[in-house]
Design an enzyme around this catalytic site. Structure first.
Site, PDB file in Angstrom:
ATOM      1  CB  VAL A 127      48.764  43.277  36.817  1.00 29.02           C
ATOM      2  CG1 VAL A 127      48.076  43.957  35.651  1.00 29.02           C
ATOM      3  CG2 VAL A 127      47.737  42.687  37.775  1.00 29.02           C
ATOM      4  CB  SER A 128      53.906  42.788  38.644  1.00 25.87           C
ATOM      5  OG  SER A 128      54.436  42.557  37.359  1.00 25.87           O
TER       6      SER A 128
END
Length: 206
Positions: A10-11
């Site tokens: 995930v970022s």
């Protein structure tokens, strides 16, 4: 014996990996073989990904939920795919796109189709990343033009913090114990401590 590894990404730290994790566990990956980065997909300089890549041996299988979880840079995705499949002779499975399963379709036509799909999806992943960046830049510019506040507003320290803080001060609790008692992360507890101490100094100076 081949080993199956799962990779999640995930970022940001705030985003949840649970959906990816559930899919990988359901597919049959052992939890000890799951690796996760909470970083941008702009390149592959990610600690957990590099650790996983170092473990891959010939015949092993890397499983990822979708191509954008692997990365969001067109050229880098192509290079990593080639490095893993052709040089390390491991396999890759993309759960959301069954045709991207290098364990199958190894004939010439199958390989050609897989390569075309990979290129298309890599292009889409990079385009989406560029669109996200553009929308963020436009949103920031608009907010500035309208004189809006950017960033987080400071939140008040909850009343539950103070008795836990006293226990920590008196060495009854460690930082880890204090953060667990409050139901927050250690970094959040440290931030509260810093904020409380600053407020205390300000009040003493008045």
């Amino acid at each position: 014996m081949k080993t199956f590894y799962g990779y999640m990404r995930v970022s940001t730290l705030e985003q949840n990996i649970e959906r990816q994790k559930v899919e990988l566990l359901r597919w049959g990956i052992l939890e000890k073989n799951l690796f996760c980065d909470k970083l941008s997909g702009k390149n592959f300089n990610r600690p957990e990904y590099q650790k996983l890549k170092h473990k891959l041996r010939e015949g092993d299988v890397l499983v990822v939920k979708s191509i954008d979880r692997l990365g969001r840079n067109y050229d880098d995705i192509q290079d990593e795919w080639k490095e893993i499949v052709k040089n390390r002779k491991a396999d890759i499975v993309i759960l959301d796109m069954p045709i991207l399963d290098t364990r199958t379709n190894k004939d010439l036509i199958g390989t050609l189709i897989s390569d075309i799909v990979l290129q298309l999806l890599s292009y889409v992943a990079q385009s989406e990343r560029e669109n996200i960046r553009q929308r963020q830049a436009e949103g920031i510019a608009l907010a500035k033009a309208q004189g809006k506040h950017l960033g987080r507003f400071p939140s008040p320290i909850p009343d539950t913090f103070y008795p836990v803080y006293e226990k920590w001060q008196n060495k009854i609790l460690t930082q880890e114990g204090a953060s667990k008692e409050l139901g927050i992360t250690i970094s959040a507890f440290r931030n509260m401590v810093r904020k409380h101490q600053k407020n205390k100094i300000k009040n003493e100076e008045k």
